[in-house]
Design a protein around this motif. Sequence first.
Motif, short mmCIF file in Angstrom:
data_model
loop_
_atom_site.label_atom_id
_atom_site.label_comp_id
_atom_site.label_asym_id
_atom_site.label_seq_id
_atom_site.Cartn_x
_atom_site.Cartn_y
_atom_site.Cartn_z
N UNK A 89 0.80 -1.22 0.00
CA UNK A 89 0.00 0.00 0.00
C UNK A 89 0.84 1.28 0.00
N UNK A 90 2.16 1.17 0.13
CA UNK A 90 3.01 2.32 0.36
C UNK A 90 2.82 3.46 -0.63
N UNK A 91 2.55 3.19 -1.86
CA UNK A 91 2.46 4.24 -2.86
C UNK A 91 1.04 4.80 -3.00
N UNK A 92 0.15 4.50 -2.06
CA UNK A 92 -1.26 4.82 -2.23
C UNK A 92 -1.61 6.28 -2.02
N UNK A 93 -1.01 6.97 -1.07
CA UNK A 93 -1.39 8.36 -0.85
C UNK A 93 -0.84 8.91 0.45
N UNK A 94 -1.11 10.18 0.69
CA UNK A 94 -0.60 10.83 1.89
C UNK A 94 -1.66 11.65 2.59
N UNK A 95 -2.90 11.28 2.49
CA UNK A 95 -3.98 12.02 3.14
C UNK A 95 -4.21 11.48 4.56
N UNK A 96 -5.00 12.22 5.33
CA UNK A 96 -5.36 11.76 6.68
C UNK A 96 -6.09 10.42 6.60
N UNK A 97 -7.00 10.30 5.63
CA UNK A 97 -7.75 9.04 5.48
C UNK A 97 -6.82 7.88 5.15
N UNK A 98 -5.81 8.14 4.33
CA UNK A 98 -4.87 7.07 3.98
C UNK A 98 -4.08 6.61 5.19
N UNK A 99 -3.59 7.56 6.01
CA UNK A 99 -2.85 7.19 7.21
C UNK A 99 -3.75 6.48 8.22
N UNK A 100 -5.02 6.87 8.30
CA UNK A 100 -5.95 6.19 9.20
C UNK A 100 -6.16 4.76 8.75
N UNK A 101 -6.33 4.55 7.44
CA UNK A 101 -6.49 3.19 6.91
C UNK A 101 -5.21 2.38 7.10
N UNK A 102 -4.07 3.02 6.93
CA UNK A 102 -2.78 2.36 7.14
C UNK A 102 -2.68 1.87 8.58
N UNK A 103 -3.09 2.70 9.53
CA UNK A 103 -3.08 2.30 10.94
C UNK A 103 -4.00 1.11 11.17
N UNK A 104 -5.16 1.10 10.50
CA UNK A 104 -6.10 -0.04 10.64
C UNK A 104 -5.44 -1.32 10.15
N UNK A 105 -4.67 -1.25 9.05
CA UNK A 105 -3.96 -2.43 8.56
C UNK A 105 -2.96 -2.94 9.58
N UNK A 106 -2.40 -2.02 10.36
CA UNK A 106 -1.44 -2.40 11.40
C UNK A 106 -2.12 -2.87 12.69
N UNK A 107 -3.44 -2.71 12.76
CA UNK A 107 -4.16 -3.14 13.95
C UNK A 107 -4.42 -2.02 14.95
N UNK A 108 -4.32 -0.78 14.52
CA UNK A 108 -4.53 0.37 15.40
C UNK A 108 -5.72 1.18 14.92
N UNK A 109 -6.47 1.73 15.87
CA UNK A 109 -7.51 2.72 15.56
C UNK A 109 -6.94 4.06 16.01
#
Length: 193
Positions: A89-109
């Motif tokens: 997913x690394x090349x997907x984006x740099x928005x707040x929503x993208x970082x929030x989704x990235x955290x969800x993939x890592x198991x964090x809310x």
Amino acid sequence: MGHIRLLQHLLPPTSYSAEAPRLRAQLHAEGNALDAALAASVRAVMGIDPFRAQEWLPDWERVYGLPDACSHPDTTLQERIMALAIAVQEQAGLSRAWFTRLAMLLGYRVVVHEYPPFCAGSHAGDMLTNGDWQWAWGVAAPAITERRFSAGRSAAGETLSSWGDHLLECVFRRLKPAHTEVLFSYGGTNAPD
């Protein structure tokens, strides 16, 4: 119908007898080799999706340069799969929503917030640029994040539960825009429940 029968049907009907001992042995050997190749091809096709075929995980990790600086020696299978998901997913984006989704993939809310700059509606006396704060943004996370053992995503011998936020901070710092600074807070009023 197996490949042995298919090869037998390819023989000219009057010139060869499929029951001849040498020909029969050769057809069985080649038919079994073709059956094995077909079975292997199905497993190879499953390897296209790195999250369905764990036998291909080391190859996918090699392609994406894993383990990386965010990995630790006791990385569980679940954490390896999460790290691969992040790398994909690394090349997907740099928005707040993208970082929030990235955290969800890592198991964090988490809640991602930015410090507002001076703009229309700001008051007299407010700073015009917020100084260096214009390049800072924050991530609010729960005080405790727990990862539990999960059938199919964990391997034998791994711990049943683990806690910690090293992975979240490392991944966010690695993927943040280079000119910004990310600040982490845990368990505050902005953190998700």
